[in-house]
Design a protein around this motif. Sequence first.
Motif, PDB file in Angstrom:
ATOM      1  N   MET A   2      -2.484   6.512  -0.322  1.00  0.00           N
ATOM      2  CA  MET A   2      -3.151   6.831   0.960  1.00  0.00           C
ATOM      3  C   MET A   2      -3.632   8.283   0.946  1.00  0.00           C
ATOM      4  O   MET A   2      -3.421   8.984  -0.015  1.00  0.00           O
ATOM      5  CB  MET A   2      -2.146   6.712   2.115  1.00  0.00           C
ATOM      6  CG  MET A   2      -1.578   5.365   2.319  1.00  0.00           C
ATOM      7  SD  MET A   2      -0.214   5.465   3.521  1.00  0.00           S
ATOM      8  CE  MET A   2       0.559   3.906   3.253  1.00  0.00           C
ATOM      9  N   GLY A  10      -9.147   4.874   2.174  1.00  0.00           N
ATOM     10  CA  GLY A  10      -8.457   4.117   3.218  1.00  0.00           C
ATOM     11  C   GLY A  10      -9.395   3.087   3.847  1.00  0.00           C
ATOM     12  O   GLY A  10      -9.017   1.933   4.064  1.00  0.00           O
ATOM     13  N   ILE A  16      -3.210   2.319   9.759  1.00  0.00           N
ATOM     14  CA  ILE A  16      -3.706   1.221   8.909  1.00  0.00           C
ATOM     15  C   ILE A  16      -4.252   0.091   9.788  1.00  0.00           C
ATOM     16  O   ILE A  16      -5.310  -0.469   9.517  1.00  0.00           O
ATOM     17  CB  ILE A  16      -2.585   0.720   7.962  1.00  0.00           C
ATOM     18  CG1 ILE A  16      -2.146   1.863   7.045  1.00  0.00           C
ATOM     19  CG2 ILE A  16      -3.059  -0.478   7.136  1.00  0.00           C
ATOM     20  CD1 ILE A  16      -0.911   1.553   6.216  1.00  0.00           C
ATOM     21  N   TYR A  38       0.875  -1.180   0.000  1.00  0.00           N
ATOM     22  CA  TYR A  38       0.000   0.000   0.000  1.00  0.00           C
ATOM     23  C   TYR A  38       0.913   1.232   0.000  1.00  0.00           C
ATOM     24  O   TYR A  38       1.546   1.552   1.013  1.00  0.00           O
ATOM     25  CB  TYR A  38      -0.842  -0.082   1.276  1.00  0.00           C
ATOM     26  CG  TYR A  38      -1.968   0.886   1.441  1.00  0.00           C
ATOM     27  CD1 TYR A  38      -2.678   1.376   0.352  1.00  0.00           C
ATOM     28  CD2 TYR A  38      -2.355   1.302   2.708  1.00  0.00           C
ATOM     29  CE1 TYR A  38      -3.738   2.250   0.528  1.00  0.00           C
ATOM     30  CE2 TYR A  38      -3.411   2.172   2.907  1.00  0.00           C
ATOM     31  CZ  TYR A  38      -4.098   2.634   1.812  1.00  0.00           C
ATOM     32  OH  TYR A  38      -5.138   3.506   1.991  1.00  0.00           O
TER      33      TYR A  38
END
Length: 297
Positions: free
Chosen positions: A39, A45, A112, A34
């Motif tokens: 992002m 997200g 995350i 990722y």
Amino acid sequence: MTEITATAEMQAALLSRALPYMQRYEHKTVVVKYGGHAMGDIELGKAFARDIALLKQSGVNPIVVHGGGPQIGAMLAKMGIESKFEGGLRVTDQKTVEIVEMVLAGSINKEIVALINAEGEWAIGLCGKDGNMVFAEKARKTMIDPDSNIERVLDLGFVGEPVEVDRTLLDLLARSEMIPVLAPVAPGRDGHTYNINADTFAGAIAGACQATRLLFLTDVPGVLDKNKKLIDELTVAEAKALIKDGTVSGGMIPKVETCIEAIERGVEGVVILNGKTPHAVLLELFTEHGAGTLIVP
Ligand SMILES: Nc1ncnc2c1ncn2[C@@H]1O[C@H](COP(=O)(O)OP(=O)(O)O)[C@@H](O)[C@H]1O
Ligand SMILES: CC(=O)N[C@@H](CCC(=O)OP(=O)(O)O)C(=O)O
């Protein structure tokens, strides 16, 4: 046909198309890188986290490796430090590596983890230091100077390359139903902390785990040709030629190099795709027409 029946039929059709793909990846390891450029948007997200949670719930073993280049750049700028790159890699002195570790293994990693956990899963945030997972050595990179055509050695400071990967902890987490979220920071046997390009780190993890798929989520649809058109499929030889002639540059260099190495290490398929497309991961894995550039041997 009533509206409800039509919707049910559409859903059944979707499911019947997706099921064979879901079975194909059952109990298989899929490494998802990722990228920092993918992002930033909170809804995207959440969609990414939902995809990772759904993979786990469908019996896949996902491992997330994240980057955060732009976010490191922003933090360095706040502290009055200029970002400098050579061959797509950040020149990293002692002060920079401390900030890199703080941003990657600290804030981004935990953001995350929190997003995936909010989807009802058990994500755990780690870096190469945890469980002796990854050891790095100072990267030894060379570059052909375009003006003189002479090869020169780059001194990138504390930029590392993974040289040892121990999958014990990752295997344990897979058996415990946990989803590892990995920051690309690792120790050296020399006692230093190294900043590793996230693509390179993801490739090393995918190779060690003999992943079925390695996906790179970035901010472009895939590898683009000289006319900025998406290349659907690239052989290893074609990919090498694109780096050599400069079509592939900047951050795309470590990505494509990693794809080549991952395939050489036995990863079955590597795809570079746009992480800004909502649910890019599910669409790539569970539909017939995957997106992005597929690199093949
Ligand atoms: N041939 C190419 N095709 C696509 N992108 C390229 C190419 N050459 C260079 N790039 C650049 O590589 C970038 C992706 O790498 P990078 O910035 O490191 O992304 P990430 O943060 O997702 O790892 C693209 O945004 C693009 O600017
Ligand atoms: C050595 C090196 O360049 N490390 C990267 C690590 C983060 C990264 O790779 O992030 P992206 O995937 O978002 O580009 C850096 O310092 O920016």
